[in-house]
Design an enzyme around this catalytic site. Structure first.
Site, short mmCIF file in Angstrom:
data_model
loop_
_atom_site.label_atom_id
_atom_site.label_comp_id
_atom_site.label_asym_id
_atom_site.label_seq_id
_atom_site.Cartn_x
_atom_site.Cartn_y
_atom_site.Cartn_z
N TRP B 349 0.83 -1.21 0.00
CA TRP B 349 0.00 0.00 0.00
C TRP B 349 0.86 1.25 0.00
O TRP B 349 0.36 2.36 -0.21
CB TRP B 349 -1.00 0.00 1.16
CG TRP B 349 -0.41 0.14 2.54
CD1 TRP B 349 0.38 -0.76 3.19
CD2 TRP B 349 -0.58 1.24 3.46
NE1 TRP B 349 0.72 -0.30 4.45
CE2 TRP B 349 0.15 0.92 4.65
CE3 TRP B 349 -1.25 2.46 3.41
CZ2 TRP B 349 0.21 1.78 5.76
CZ3 TRP B 349 -1.19 3.30 4.52
CH2 TRP B 349 -0.46 2.96 5.68
N ASP B 350 2.16 1.10 0.18
CA ASP B 350 3.10 2.21 0.09
C ASP B 350 2.90 3.02 -1.19
O ASP B 350 3.03 4.24 -1.20
CB ASP B 350 4.54 1.69 0.07
CG ASP B 350 4.90 0.82 1.25
OD1 ASP B 350 3.98 0.24 1.86
OD2 ASP B 350 6.10 0.69 1.55
N GLU B 480 1.52 -1.89 13.03
CA GLU B 480 1.56 -3.36 13.11
C GLU B 480 2.05 -3.86 14.47
O GLU B 480 2.19 -5.07 14.66
CB GLU B 480 2.43 -3.92 11.97
CG GLU B 480 1.78 -3.73 10.61
CD GLU B 480 2.70 -4.07 9.44
OE1 GLU B 480 3.93 -4.00 9.63
OE2 GLU B 480 2.18 -4.39 8.35
N LYS B 580 4.29 1.64 15.98
CA LYS B 580 5.35 1.45 15.00
C LYS B 580 5.35 2.59 13.98
O LYS B 580 6.41 3.08 13.58
CB LYS B 580 5.12 0.12 14.29
CG LYS B 580 6.18 -0.26 13.28
CD LYS B 580 5.76 -1.56 12.57
CE LYS B 580 6.73 -1.96 11.49
NZ LYS B 580 6.17 -3.00 10.61
N GLN B 581 4.18 2.95 13.53
CA GLN B 581 4.11 4.02 12.54
C GLN B 581 2.76 4.71 12.67
O GLN B 581 1.81 4.13 13.17
CB GLN B 581 4.29 3.49 11.12
CG GLN B 581 3.09 2.74 10.55
CD GLN B 581 3.36 2.27 9.12
OE1 GLN B 581 3.88 1.18 8.91
NE2 GLN B 581 3.02 3.08 8.15
#
Lengths: 713, 713
Positions: B349-350, B480, B580-581
């Site tokens: 999906w980046d 994640e 994580k992000q």
């Protein structure tokens, strides 16, 4: 259907692997699937297993997570001693290629502990022979087994060429990396005796595999010097015998294993085998019958008026005794016993949660104590395992799956999160003490385990500022159809109980090395642990958010989508309300007296419609609870489902092996369910609620050293 | 540090694999790591990749779950055309075994698109040679590359034996089962030309690998007939040349690939290579400079007053252009581009979430449209993927990781549950339309994708009787470090938005084939979707139960335990509050105008302390938002972290390859962050908030076909 026998008639290639499981033999130290002795080129799962002889198979995983074990220890498929190659007038005997197999029949005599197979084979050239094979694994001296293989030519005289062999070139069908696990070190023969010394890779277990052969024609022993057929991993003795039509050739083959074998020292075993061979097969069979008579004497259950239920419970008791005898302190009970490779013969929480009561009540306190000691001895590894996950100060997390105390499993949602296993291990100590009144185990060993477990829970909780309670985040309960949930009721309840029980025992035993503040903290956490609860339903929720699910009952699932674990993708299972095995109800089962009957009823009736029983360990718990609630018909249906799971192959997976540990649950369904047995204040209590058509239920119980016969009507 | 160059000086064996990544070359169609041409027996990761040439590697998994893919498609390490074996007076040139390597230097010239390596090697016998290698992958004709390899003996005259070869016996270091993925079919030589035709296993991509060699001494071409060294997977041409001390031997080697090669048809490629070789290396280099000048003309960013920031952004833009040129509709952007094997060169999906804006603004609408069409063409596979998970009626779930539209990933918590990817794919359609004003894509293709995605969300929610809202259970958000959570804010918000946007487009476009009741149901769900919210903090919660965590900021983690994904077991990470992000904040980034600045500030300040940025895709989003909040210092720090992630090797993993997709995030940090660029009502808006020490920021933007130069101070 017979009370004491399992009988399968007719030859079907599709059933071979299934029946290999059902007719498995074991003697607590070793076991084997009911593989044919002679060649068989059809589908088969060859299996012969020796308790404690395992191999650390390198872990296979898609995506590595920190903390995963490096290997999965599995009990190995061991060298085989039963093999025969048979040619009749040059025709190879192989039921897969015979023109016809007539009168094929298998019989497992559970009363006496033997397995009989017979058939008439029409060979490719049209000649017919009758074969009858009687096999046993000896209970009294658990290193050996034997079989009697009889061949009677029916249509013509026969030149029988028979090679009787040992084979160490065996594989595990579940090897992660397709490796061979055995190195063959030496082999030797002497007259009719053969020996292979082999060693497991990595673990270096040295195992001697032996055979001794005696040949007869019509009961007359044949002295034939065999020729030797030897390869790197195969040792065969080859004989030729001429047999007239309607006369009978017989081979008596004695074989077995010596573990911790020293190289070159196989003559001692040779003498043992000669001793048994000299006394003869009939003498061995007689002794076997005696052994089993004494086993049944302390463990039989007699159900009058229901042969289906009767046969099933005997099959379950028989298999439990084949799997674990309690005589070897380093052994435990694998979910498949010695009947297949699945689960690697390793120890799960099944032992404490399901099996302990059976062995405690039929074999006595010493055997149960051995099962507890098994975990005590592995406490250092359980502490190391917890350290690996970030815990400190002697907190212990027992492994989900283990052979030697180290964790073997590698699914994060189970390995790291299915931590309720720690509670079952503590509960077993309580259960043992309650049943046996032996308080010395607690004082000498148990308390140390309880403290380490309490320390784990005290560190594993965290305080939720939002809830002003201690919570347990990211766990998986016994219902593995939910992963990584928060505040699983069963887990939280066990944690609370463990903290209190450990605190109580530390105080009772005056263990001054445990600081008072630490105990106070345990009790503070226990007092303030959170339980998800629904005011609307008046029930504890399996975990946070359970009521957000689409709460359709399992009856709404189309039949062709059952079992869901074979038809639904994992995410769909996880977000469904369907429960693989008793979870909240498992807590009600363990701590029945903590709740009112009304509470039990509410919870039972709420969770049952969602329970799909796709674990073999599920119906038994529901059956016991249904009995307690007076739902005897339902309890009976659940009992049949669990007790005949393998015999009737409900889940179409018997070919992989039998569900041994759930067989102990079957026993619970009867003794605690229909019999209503409980221990209260040091006394046995019963509350019979028999299925209507049962005339009576009689069972044997070893209670505090005394064998009691309980007859209920 | 230079504006236009990346330079590394000094030879360190420990840095070889890291620099192989950093000095990688690519031209959108293929790429290669900066492996040495000559022998190197030290640690190296050999890598040469061709876009779209992949192999379906059999899935490796510990415990199979229903729905897992059978394989992971990965872009393969391709046959190598750069190889040289060099002997100087009999001494093998191998920097690992040289007595000394002096003046070692690597230079990547980003302005002109070439890579230079030079050194003086002291050979084991004490002789010294100077070597200089200039390499490029040609942008204009993206099947070829070339290098110029110069050797000057410094201490004595030299007999140079040089074998220049092709090698198809290559492996992927990440092969799941250690297999070789290529079959070599044919090889041929003609004078200085060599060819190997090879085919990938399973996928049967036929690829021709070629080389043409031209030798010089002091600019004088040498006509030497080579001897041929040929094995099953190796084709070498061997030359001997005598060179005086201080004179220079030069090899110009041209090489490359022809995909969809027909057997025996390699002479066409021979003529191409001869054409380039005839014109000479300098001519090629000149053309390469022109190509890169035109790329920079539409994409350069000039930062005055900050060489560190300047170099970093150029490196990022350079690598993005090396990875994807937009000229091949079947290609996409793998997280590591052509710089390593990790992530298999597959599409994540980046692309939609991070890369699309960069390519849209620097290459124009056609390239961006190609990226959207890539997903449109894979819609049938996305529908099949959803069907596999139990969805019906044309609902689509795009794969987490894909090469050809099929799902490749096999972790249940990601494969099945990280479904927000579907939302990013819909958002990209909106984003494209907003930026380009091209409504034809929506009408012709996009709406079909939106409908399939809306159908997925409409089936994926369920109605919670408890909450009287629609919920999304069992998902994994962009963070994640949480798996299988309920009501992830970002996912729920995207679902709501997708349902509404699809409904709106269906109505606008008059797509009458979509029933009105269905659209009404989408809007009903969107209206009633649940969002976890904390009144206390005034913020949306990342997911249900987030506030039950032990809410210590990331600064409480001991430094030696960072990054936590290398030090903590997975369960500990999951139950921690660490992010994580960007997750909730990713939603605020996409839909900035749906929230007030005050809301943004509250959420930013709540989540930032828990965010450990252990994904390369995290700091850029935080940087853009920090800029929007006027936290320019913080934005700058985050910008440096993301833009120099690889150059400064923050995460100690550059040896595996570069973080290509996050480089687009770096671009966003500047253009949308410091530049404050937004498209509103069809107009570009800017809101400069430059770091204090920047004198100016200038960038090029292709907006609706017009190249604009934006200069901000």
């Amino acid at each position: 259907m017979e009370n004491w026998n399992i009988i399968a008639e007719g030859f079907s290639k599709a059933d071979v692997t299934k029946h290999e499981s059902i007719f498995s033999l074991g003697n607590g130290a070793m076991g084997m699937r009911a593989n044919f002795e002679e060649d068989y080129t059809g589908q088969t799962l060859q299996g012969s297993y020796i308790g404690g002889i395992y191999y650390p198979d390198k872990t296979k995983v898609g995506w590595w997570k920190n903390g995963y074990p490096e290997y999965f220890a599995k009990v190995l498929n061991a060298p085989s001693w039963i093999g025969l190659h048979i040619r009749i007038n040059g025709q190879l005997l192989d039921l897969n290629t015979c023109t016809e197999v007539k009168h094929f029949r298998r019989q497992l005599n559970m009363q006496e502990g033997w397995y009989l197979r017979s058939f008439v084979a029409v060979l490719p050239n049209g000649e017919e022979i009758q074969v009858e094979v009687l096999r046993l694994l000896f209970m009294r001296f658990d290193k050996i087994g034997a079989f009697r293989y009889e061949i009677t030519p029916l249509t013509t005289s026969a030149n029988i060429e028979i090679e009787t062999y040992l084979d160490s070139g065996i594989k595990n069908s579940d090897a992660n990396w397709d490796e061979l696990f055995w190195n063959t070190l030496e082999m030797d023969t002497f007259r009719n005796f053969g020996y292979i010394g082999a060693e497991t890779k990595k673990t270096a277990f040295r195992v001697g595999t032996f055979m001794e052969n005696v040949l007869f024609v019509d009961d007359e022993e044949q002295n034939i010097t065999p020729t030797v057929n030897r390869t790197d991993t195969h040792l065969g003795l080859c004989y030729q015998v001429a047999v007239e039509k309607d006369h009978t050739f017989r081979l008596e083959k004695y074989g077995g294993y010596q573990t911790q074998m020293m190289l070159g020292k196989h003559y001692r075993f040779f003498r043992w085998l000669r001793f048994f061979a000299h006394r003869g097969f009939e003498a061995l069979l007689k002794q076997q019958k005696q052994c089993w008579a004494s086993i049944w004497n302390t463990s039989d259950i007699v159900i009058k008026g229901d042969v289906k239920a009767q046969q099933a419970i005997r099959f379950n008791i028989f298999q439990l005794n084949q799997t674990y005898s309690g005589e070897h302190a380093h052994l435990n009970i694998g979910p498949k016993g010695f009947t297949g490779e699945k689960y690697g013969g390793s120890t799960y929480w099944d032992t404490e949660a399901y099996c302990l009561p059976f062995y405690m009540a039929t074999k006595g306190a010493e055997v149960a104590r051995n099962l507890l000691l098994y975990r005590y001895r592995q406490l250092p590894e359980a502490i190391a395992n917890a350290q690996k996950l970030g815990f400190t100060d002697g907190a212990a997390l027992y492994p989900m799956v283990t052979m030697n105390g180290e964790e073997c499993h590698n699914e994060w949602e189970i390995t790291f999160e299915e931590i309720h296993r720690n509670g079952a291990i503590a509960f077993a100590i309580f259960n043992y003490t309650r049943y046996t009144a032996d308080t010395t185990y607690l004082a000498e060993y148990g308390c140390e385990v309880l403290v380490a477990i309490a320390r784990f829970w005290a560190q594993r909780v965290n305080f939720s500022a939002e809830k002003q309670k201690y919570v347990l985040l990211g766990v998986t309960g016994p219902n593995e159809y939910e992963n990584n949930v928060n505040n699983n009721f069963y887990t939280n309840y066990l944690a609370q109980w463990c903290l209190r029980y450990a605190a109580e025992q530390v105080r009772l035993l005056g263990k001054e090395e445990i600081p008072a503040e630490e105990i106070a903290q345990w009790l503070h956490i226990a007092q303030n642990i959170y339980f998800p609860y629904s005011e609307h339903y008046g029930i504890y929720l399996q975990q946070d958010g359970f009521l957000d699910k689409d709460l359709l009952p399992a009856t709404a699932i189309p039949a062709q989508q059952r079992p869901i674990n074979q038809h639904w993708s994992w995410d769909r299972i996880l977000r469904s309300p369907y429960i693989k095995q008793a979870d909240t109800l498992q807590g009600f089962y363990f701590f029945e007296d903590h709740f009112t009957k009304e509470q039990l009823q509410k919870h039972y009736e709420f969770y049952t419609p969602f329970t799909v029983h796709e674990s073999s360990l599920s119906p038994c718990v529901h059956s016991v609870l249904a009995s307690a609630l007076g739902k005897t018909d339902e309890a009976y249906e659940l009992y049949l489902r669990t007790s005949r799971l393998d015999l009737d192959d409900y889940n179409k997976e018997v070919h992989e092996g039998l569900h041994i540990t759930s067989m102990a649950g079957t026993w619970l369904s009867i003794v605690e369910g229909f019999g209503g047995m409980r221990v209260k204040d040091g006394e046995l209590h019963f509350c019979p609620r028999l299925p209507k058509h049962w005339e009576s239920l009689t069972f044997k119980i070893n209670f505090r050293g005394e064998i009691r016969t309980i007859e209920l009507k």
